[in-house]
Design a protein around this motif. Structure first.
Motif, PDB file in Angstrom:
ATOM      1  N   ARG A  95      -6.204 -11.012  29.950  1.00  0.00           N
ATOM      2  CA  ARG A  95      -7.632 -10.899  30.252  1.00  0.00           C
ATOM      3  C   ARG A  95      -8.479 -11.607  29.181  1.00  0.00           C
ATOM      4  O   ARG A  95      -9.480 -12.258  29.480  1.00  0.00           O
ATOM      5  N   LYS A  96      -8.070 -11.461  27.934  1.00  0.00           N
ATOM      6  CA  LYS A  96      -8.826 -12.112  26.857  1.00  0.00           C
ATOM      7  C   LYS A  96      -8.687 -13.631  26.921  1.00  0.00           C
ATOM      8  O   LYS A  96      -9.646 -14.362  26.638  1.00  0.00           O
ATOM      9  N   LEU A  97      -7.510 -14.093  27.310  1.00  0.00           N
ATOM     10  CA  LEU A  97      -7.323 -15.529  27.489  1.00  0.00           C
ATOM     11  C   LEU A  97      -8.205 -16.039  28.628  1.00  0.00           C
ATOM     12  O   LEU A  97      -8.827 -17.102  28.517  1.00  0.00           O
ATOM     13  N   GLU A  98      -8.277 -15.286  29.719  1.00  0.00           N
ATOM     14  CA  GLU A  98      -9.116 -15.691  30.843  1.00  0.00           C
ATOM     15  C   GLU A  98     -10.586 -15.778  30.426  1.00  0.00           C
ATOM     16  O   GLU A  98     -11.299 -16.706  30.820  1.00  0.00           O
ATOM     17  N   ALA A  99     -11.016 -14.816  29.614  1.00  0.00           N
ATOM     18  CA  ALA A  99     -12.398 -14.865  29.109  1.00  0.00           C
ATOM     19  C   ALA A  99     -12.605 -16.078  28.206  1.00  0.00           C
ATOM     20  O   ALA A  99     -13.646 -16.749  28.257  1.00  0.00           O
ATOM     21  N   ALA A 100     -11.604 -16.382  27.381  1.00  0.00           N
ATOM     22  CA  ALA A 100     -11.693 -17.543  26.496  1.00  0.00           C
ATOM     23  C   ALA A 100     -11.736 -18.837  27.299  1.00  0.00           C
ATOM     24  O   ALA A 100     -12.452 -19.781  26.925  1.00  0.00           O
ATOM     25  N   LEU A 101     -10.985 -18.889  28.401  1.00  0.00           N
ATOM     26  CA  LEU A 101     -10.993 -20.091  29.238  1.00  0.00           C
ATOM     27  C   LEU A 101     -12.351 -20.281  29.910  1.00  0.00           C
ATOM     28  O   LEU A 101     -12.810 -21.421  30.081  1.00  0.00           O
ATOM     29  N   ASP A 102     -12.998 -19.183  30.281  1.00  0.00           N
ATOM     30  CA  ASP A 102     -14.366 -19.275  30.818  1.00  0.00           C
ATOM     31  C   ASP A 102     -15.296 -19.858  29.764  1.00  0.00           C
ATOM     32  O   ASP A 102     -16.152 -20.721  30.063  1.00  0.00           O
ATOM     33  N   MET A 103     -15.144 -19.398  28.535  1.00  0.00           N
ATOM     34  CA  MET A 103     -15.960 -19.918  27.436  1.00  0.00           C
ATOM     35  C   MET A 103     -15.658 -21.396  27.192  1.00  0.00           C
ATOM     36  O   MET A 103     -16.567 -22.193  26.902  1.00  0.00           O
ATOM     37  N   ALA A 104     -14.384 -21.757  27.315  1.00  0.00           N
ATOM     38  CA  ALA A 104     -13.991 -23.152  27.092  1.00  0.00           C
ATOM     39  C   ALA A 104     -14.611 -24.075  28.141  1.00  0.00           C
ATOM     40  O   ALA A 104     -15.079 -25.176  27.818  1.00  0.00           O
ATOM     41  N   ARG A 105     -14.614 -23.616  29.383  1.00  0.00           N
ATOM     42  CA  ARG A 105     -15.233 -24.425  30.443  1.00  0.00           C
ATOM     43  C   ARG A 105     -16.727 -24.604  30.176  1.00  0.00           C
ATOM     44  O   ARG A 105     -17.271 -25.698  30.336  1.00  0.00           O
ATOM     45  N   ALA A 106     -17.372 -23.523  29.762  1.00  0.00           N
ATOM     46  CA  ALA A 106     -18.813 -23.602  29.474  1.00  0.00           C
ATOM     47  C   ALA A 106     -19.097 -24.541  28.309  1.00  0.00           C
ATOM     48  O   ALA A 106     -20.161 -25.168  28.242  1.00  0.00           O
ATOM     49  N   ALA A 123     -11.700  -1.814  27.610  1.00  0.00           N
ATOM     50  CA  ALA A 123     -12.641  -2.783  27.037  1.00  0.00           C
ATOM     51  C   ALA A 123     -12.444  -4.172  27.647  1.00  0.00           C
ATOM     52  O   ALA A 123     -13.387  -4.958  27.713  1.00  0.00           O
ATOM     53  N   ALA A 124     -11.198  -4.437  28.106  1.00  0.00           N
ATOM     54  CA  ALA A 124     -10.902  -5.734  28.721  1.00  0.00           C
ATOM     55  C   ALA A 124     -11.039  -5.687  30.245  1.00  0.00           C
ATOM     56  O   ALA A 124     -10.728  -6.666  30.921  1.00  0.00           O
ATOM     57  N   GLY A 125     -11.479  -4.539  30.770  1.00  0.00           N
ATOM     58  CA  GLY A 125     -11.676  -4.411  32.207  1.00  0.00           C
ATOM     59  C   GLY A 125     -10.473  -3.922  32.973  1.00  0.00           C
ATOM     60  O   GLY A 125     -10.405  -4.074  34.198  1.00  0.00           O
ATOM     61  N   LEU A 126      -9.508  -3.315  32.272  1.00  0.00           N
ATOM     62  CA  LEU A 126      -8.281  -2.833  32.910  1.00  0.00           C
ATOM     63  C   LEU A 126      -8.184  -1.314  32.815  1.00  0.00           C
ATOM     64  O   LEU A 126      -8.394  -0.751  31.738  1.00  0.00           O
ATOM     65  N   GLN A 169      -5.744 -11.279  20.749  1.00  0.00           N
ATOM     66  CA  GLN A 169      -6.953 -11.487  19.959  1.00  0.00           C
ATOM     67  C   GLN A 169      -8.171 -11.709  20.849  1.00  0.00           C
ATOM     68  O   GLN A 169      -8.057 -12.031  22.028  1.00  0.00           O
ATOM     69  N   ASP A 170      -9.338 -11.565  20.256  1.00  0.00           N
ATOM     70  CA  ASP A 170     -10.576 -11.676  21.006  1.00  0.00           C
ATOM     71  C   ASP A 170     -10.763 -13.095  21.554  1.00  0.00           C
ATOM     72  O   ASP A 170     -10.268 -14.066  20.969  1.00  0.00           O
ATOM     73  N   PRO A 171     -11.495 -13.217  22.664  1.00  0.00           N
ATOM     74  CA  PRO A 171     -11.701 -14.530  23.266  1.00  0.00           C
ATOM     75  C   PRO A 171     -12.249 -15.576  22.302  1.00  0.00           C
ATOM     76  O   PRO A 171     -11.836 -16.736  22.363  1.00  0.00           O
TER      77      PRO A 171
END
Length: 220
Positions: free
Chosen positions: A25-36, A89-92, A205-207
């Motif tokens: 989940r944290k990787l997915e959030a980081a990938l969203d940040m990377a795209r942005a 905290a990660a939505g799970l 680790q955090d996004p």
């Protein structure tokens, strides 16, 4: 004009590791940040790691597993309280208390290999998510071949081909060999992320930290 940089992410993890689900989940959030941030599209590849490679194929009772690993349910409850909080905290919503059987994950990793090899990385992501959800949220026994076949079908894969793959001794040996290789690289805990084969991050680790590793790995 120069060609855009590429971003490969190799993730070593197990499907019965709660921190691996949280890390996903944290990787997915980081990938969203990377795209942005305008980073190149990432290619994410999943690699096997068995936390309990010596468990029998039929698994063992969760109660026995907790006794062996933590010295009993009380100590396990203390540890998993933190895990469940991190999951929330990660939505799970992890239903760790509902798990009754601890599986051997060799065949589950073989299913993931089947998906990635035969159907591509998107199918691999779908199967990875379904395996984690099946175990941690639905409390299904993912050591059972028929459960794995149903997961494959639900992900749009051919059930008969999946069954043949995850019961093929050669394919199971290939998965075990891949597990051995990552251990020989010095990886002893999961999740473990490798960005562009040159920047490594251990743990869920955090996004922001994962994004920073992506950016570092793209530097010449």
């Amino acid at each position: 004009m120069t060609e855009p940089a590429t971003l490969t992410i190799d993730v070593v993890s197990d499907v019965v590791c709660p921190w691996c689900y949280i890390g996903k989940r944290k990787l997915e959030a980081a990938l969203d940040m990377a795209r942005a941030a305008g980073l190149p599209a990432a290619e994410v590849r999943w690699h096997p790691f068995q936390l309990n490679p010596d468990l029998p194929a039929q698994g063992i009772s969760r109660k026995q597993y907790l006794e062996d690993k933590f010295g009993g349910p009380q100590r396990a409850a203390e540890i998993y309280a933190r895990v469940k909080a991190a999951g929330q905290a990660a939505g799970l919503e992890l239903d760790i208390d509902g798990i009754t059987l601890q599986p051997n994950t060799l065949a589950a990793h073989a299913l993931l290999a089947f998906a990635q090899q035969q159907y591509g990385l998107d199918a691999g992501h779908a199967v990875k998510e379904r395996l984690l959800k099946a175990y941690f949220i639905e409390n299904r026994f993912i050591g059972d071949v028929e459960v794995l076949v149903q997961i494959a079908i639900d992900a749009g894969l051919d059930g008969d081909a999946a069954r043949a793959f995850v019961t093929d001794p050669e394919q199971l040996q290939n998965v075990a060999a891949a597990d051995t290789r990552v251990r020989e690289m010095g990886i002893s805990g999961v999740p473990f992320f490798i960005f562009n084969q040159k920047v490594a991050v251990s743990g869920a680790q955090d996004p922001a930290n994962l994004l920073a590793a992506m950016q570092q790995s793209l530097q010449p």
